[in-house]
Design a protein around this motif. Sequence first.
Motif, PDB file in Angstrom:
ATOM      1  N   CYS A 777       0.827  -1.230   0.000  1.00  0.00           N
ATOM      2  CA  CYS A 777       0.000   0.000   0.000  1.00  0.00           C
ATOM      3  C   CYS A 777       0.852   1.267   0.000  1.00  0.00           C
ATOM      4  O   CYS A 777       0.571   2.252   0.707  1.00  0.00           O
ATOM      5  N   ALA A 778       1.979   1.170  -0.730  1.00  0.00           N
ATOM      6  CA  ALA A 778       2.899   2.332  -0.716  1.00  0.00           C
ATOM      7  C   ALA A 778       2.416   3.465  -1.634  1.00  0.00           C
ATOM      8  O   ALA A 778       1.723   3.223  -2.595  1.00  0.00           O
ATOM      9  N   GLU A 779       2.806   4.680  -1.218  1.00  0.00           N
ATOM     10  CA  GLU A 779       2.484   5.864  -2.040  1.00  0.00           C
ATOM     11  C   GLU A 779       3.819   6.420  -2.585  1.00  0.00           C
ATOM     12  O   GLU A 779       4.671   6.815  -1.795  1.00  0.00           O
ATOM     13  N   LYS A 813       5.264   1.647   8.530  1.00  0.00           N
ATOM     14  CA  LYS A 813       4.030   2.455   8.516  1.00  0.00           C
ATOM     15  C   LYS A 813       2.959   1.734   7.712  1.00  0.00           C
ATOM     16  O   LYS A 813       3.271   0.922   6.814  1.00  0.00           O
ATOM     17  N   GLU A 814       1.707   2.115   8.034  1.00  0.00           N
ATOM     18  CA  GLU A 814       0.571   1.571   7.312  1.00  0.00           C
ATOM     19  C   GLU A 814       0.737   1.871   5.833  1.00  0.00           C
ATOM     20  O   GLU A 814       0.603   0.982   4.979  1.00  0.00           O
ATOM     21  N   THR A 815       1.067   3.148   5.577  1.00  0.00           N
ATOM     22  CA  THR A 815       1.232   3.575   4.195  1.00  0.00           C
ATOM     23  C   THR A 815       2.648   4.128   4.017  1.00  0.00           C
ATOM     24  O   THR A 815       2.957   5.248   4.440  1.00  0.00           O
ATOM     25  N   PRO A 816       3.483   3.236   3.493  1.00  0.00           N
ATOM     26  CA  PRO A 816       4.829   3.780   3.229  1.00  0.00           C
ATOM     27  C   PRO A 816       4.766   4.896   2.177  1.00  0.00           C
ATOM     28  O   PRO A 816       4.081   4.742   1.168  1.00  0.00           O
ATOM     29  N   LYS A 817       5.427   6.029   2.476  1.00  0.00           N
ATOM     30  CA  LYS A 817       5.381   7.173   1.549  1.00  0.00           C
ATOM     31  C   LYS A 817       6.801   7.416   1.000  1.00  0.00           C
ATOM     32  O   LYS A 817       7.749   7.632   1.753  1.00  0.00           O
ATOM     33  N   ILE A 818       6.848   7.343  -0.277  1.00  0.00           N
ATOM     34  CA  ILE A 818       8.149   7.533  -0.942  1.00  0.00           C
ATOM     35  C   ILE A 818       8.082   8.794  -1.801  1.00  0.00           C
ATOM     36  O   ILE A 818       7.088   9.021  -2.494  1.00  0.00           O
ATOM     37  N   GLY A 819       9.150   9.605  -1.730  1.00  0.00           N
ATOM     38  CA  GLY A 819       9.229  10.820  -2.602  1.00  0.00           C
ATOM     39  C   GLY A 819      10.516  10.822  -3.435  1.00  0.00           C
ATOM     40  O   GLY A 819      11.585  10.495  -2.919  1.00  0.00           O
ATOM     41  N   ASP A 835      11.856   8.401   2.413  1.00  0.00           N
ATOM     42  CA  ASP A 835      10.769   7.517   2.883  1.00  0.00           C
ATOM     43  C   ASP A 835      10.389   7.899   4.312  1.00  0.00           C
ATOM     44  O   ASP A 835      11.071   8.690   4.935  1.00  0.00           O
ATOM     45  N   ASN A 836       9.315   7.352   4.753  1.00  0.00           N
ATOM     46  CA  ASN A 836       8.869   7.620   6.134  1.00  0.00           C
ATOM     47  C   ASN A 836       9.063   6.359   6.989  1.00  0.00           C
ATOM     48  O   ASN A 836       8.259   6.049   7.850  1.00  0.00           O
ATOM     49  N   LYS A 887      16.653   9.930  10.399  1.00  0.00           N
ATOM     50  CA  LYS A 887      16.417   9.940  11.857  1.00  0.00           C
ATOM     51  C   LYS A 887      15.659   8.661  12.171  1.00  0.00           C
ATOM     52  O   LYS A 887      14.668   8.341  11.496  1.00  0.00           O
ATOM     53  N   GLN A 888      16.182   7.940  13.157  1.00  0.00           N
ATOM     54  CA  GLN A 888      15.570   6.643  13.469  1.00  0.00           C
ATOM     55  C   GLN A 888      14.081   6.816  13.782  1.00  0.00           C
ATOM     56  O   GLN A 888      13.714   7.717  14.532  1.00  0.00           O
ATOM     57  N   GLY A 889      13.257   5.985  13.187  1.00  0.00           N
ATOM     58  CA  GLY A 889      11.816   6.019  13.428  1.00  0.00           C
ATOM     59  C   GLY A 889      11.081   7.043  12.606  1.00  0.00           C
ATOM     60  O   GLY A 889       9.860   7.023  12.491  1.00  0.00           O
TER      61      GLY A 889
END
Length: 903
Positions: A777-779, A813-819, A835-836, A887-889
């Motif tokens: 479910c990645a964005e 994360k529920e929705t991994p967000k990649i830019g 990424d988040n 940054k970790q997390g």
Amino acid sequence: MISQNDPALENYISIFNNSMDAVLLTHPDGSIFYANSAAEELFGYTQNEICRLGRNGIVNTTDPNLVIMLDERAKNGRSFGELTFIKKDGSKFPGELSTNVFKDKNGVVNTFMIIRDITRRKNAEDSLKESEERYHSLFKNNHAAMLLIDPNNGSIIDSNPAASTFYGYSHEDLVKMNIKQINNLPDYDINGEMQRSKTFQKNNFVFKHTLANGQIRDVDVYSGPITVGGKNLLYSIIHDITHRKQMQNQMKDSLDESLRVQDELITLIENIVDEVWFTDSQGNIILANAAARKFQEKNQFEENISLNKLISKSKVYDSNGSLRLKDGSPLLRALNGEILTNFDETVIFPSGEKQYRQVSSAPIKNEYNNIRGAVAVVRDITEQKKIEESLRVSEERLRLAQIRGGVGVWDWNVVTNDLHFTPELEQLYGLDPGTIKTYDDWRMLTHPDDIERIETERDGQIAKHQPFDFEFRILHASGDTRWLSARGGAIYADNGQVKRVLGINIDITNRKKAEEILNTTLIRFYKILSSMSAGVLLVTADNSVEFVNQEFCDYFNLNEEPEHFIGYSSLEMTSIIKSAYRNPDEALSRISEIVSDWKSVHGEEVLMQEGKSCLRDFVPLSIDSKPYGRLWLHLDITERKRTEEELHESNTKLTREVYEHKNTELKLEEMLDELKRSNKELEQFAYVSSHDLQEPLRMVALFTQLLERRYKGKFDEDADDYIKFIVEGAQRMKLLIDDLLSYSRVNTKRSKFGSIKIDKVMYNVLSNLQVTSEENCAEIKVQESLPTIIGDESQMGQVFQNLIGNGIKFNDKETPKIGVLAEQDEDGWIFSVSDNGIGIAPQYQSQIFEVFKRLHDKYEYPGTGIGLAICQKIVERHGGKIWVESKQGEGSKFYFNIPNQKK
Ligand code: ADP
């Protein structure tokens, strides 16, 4: 008379009567008894008369031949000879007589005489003899060389003494020679010429003849036929014309020379600045040179103007300014025999231009002193006149200037003590004319400090009959002191006593002031020189020391004060300072070289004793372009040199360090090369090993899978676990090997760089990741319109795919967000993939790019730990760098830059 009756004789007699020769018959006693008619005619007697006279009557009995002939007849009965006979008129003639005796019928021996008159033959013979004698004497005694030549072959038959003298051969030699040995013409031509001479076609020739000594002479030959002794010969009269020929040549040369001289003269006349005019006796202009033609041109005269017209049309004034009459023209006066020298005239040309001229003219006479023409030379003296005029004006000015400029004259009568001053002189004292009358008046106005000096000096000179010249001060009416110069001399009486003293005074106050200023300037100049930090030595043109400063003395170790050396000759000075030089002889020769060069020398280094060195300057001093002196400057540079040396030393040190540094760099580079090489080897090893491992691995995997499928549950539980481990291990090994292979392929299987559109690359990457992305479910947000760069398209895809893949994978994360972003910097482009996700602890941020480096357990996050290592390798291949901020997390942001490729 024939009285005998002798029939034989009678027969003869009839023959005798018809004979042309005189025939006489005689008895032995000499009486004649017969004479024929030819005899009668010859002697002028009748037969009877002849018979009566007898032989002695008709023969010259004194002829010596008579006895000879009678003897001969008596011996031989006959005789033949010549005798002189006598005619009736008494004249004698030569006759040829032949006699024969014969006996008549009675046996009487009679004589038969035949007489032939040989007068004519004798005459002819005589004249021949005479002519031959004459020829001989002519031939032998001739001063001209003569030869007799046989025209048929050219052999010389006879020669005269003059010929021997001329040719140098004796007569004996000559008559053995051939003319062809003498004449220089070819034989054939000589034959031809001899024939022409023989036949009277030509009698005068010019030949070249060779003498016995080998000399060749030009000869003039007269030649013609002559019969000598019955032979047809050629006579030749030879004249040496070598000298004449030479003369002719010389004459030709001198004619050429005189023509050349004439040519030069004409050129000279044409080109001289002065006008030159020539006329004939009629006054026609026969020559006008360039300057003269210029005169005509300036007067606007036609080209061939007659002298008369020229004179009447030009405006000429005499030196007194009056218009000159026509017959005053110098050329006309010259034609009348007058000679004029430097005759001034002025001409005004139609343009109004005025020309001052100086004319000289003279008649030209022939050898009989008749005037044959005239010549005039005219010099344009306008310039000279102008100069004279300006000189006159300036002289006048000078005179006025003298009056104004302070020159006065005085006249002192020593006897009466009267002193006469000109008004100009009194003006110099600021006095009215006529104020000064006596010598004492003068003394009153003279500066008291000067009187004694100038009187002594003046009287000394007068006593020596010499002019005096001195300077002194006067007291001016204004109260100022002024300077005058006085020059003059005395007039003496016959007894030697001084009568008068005359002089001229000039106001020199201004000059004195200038001198004073000059003096102070000089003092200042010396002060400057003294205070200079350089050693100064000034030597005058006459080689005497004029100035030395303290610095100089110090520098050359001179113990005296500088003033001590003033007046020293340059020779003395050099001998004193000589020892201060490190190489005295060399230094001295250099000094004299500099002086003789007389050119400035600047900053020449001179080596001195004790390791000292100085810079030397030489300045030649000239006043009014006359050498005044020479200035030597010496600047001690020992200290400077030392600093320089130190500097030099530290410089060397620095250079050495730089060199060493360079060396280190070189070593580093070497190491780098070594590293590269070992890296390459490693890559090669990785490739080979991973590639070659694949095959046995596939075997292991295959057979363990077969083992699992076929024997699962057939052994105990442990065995099943073992089999599972083997299968898993083999699979993992395969993964590792695959990744290792792709790592090594970054460099081994690369394609050429080309222009790549990152938009397109991203499109492929996203479609490759579509399943993973959807499962998680990645964005994924990609910046619109990514740039086009130069690089390897598939490798760039790999980088983005790895980074985005990691961003999805290491994410809780529920929705991994990649830019995905790109921004330009000065070098090229910086891409980032953010990424988040779980983030990376700072201490690991650089380690993660190493091969097989992972931060997580394979069960937590699957992977081999090669992905980022591949990314780094690819980015580095493109000249860029890869790094992470995280940054970790909270998530991570991977950056990499791709610099613009240099083409
Ligand atoms: P793999 O993904 O096979 O482990 P990588 O070389 O791609 O190997 O990554 C090396 C390690 O770096 C990973 O094991 C992980 O610990 C860490 N890592 C990589 N990407 C990220 C990410 N986006 N967030 C957090 N950690 C990451």
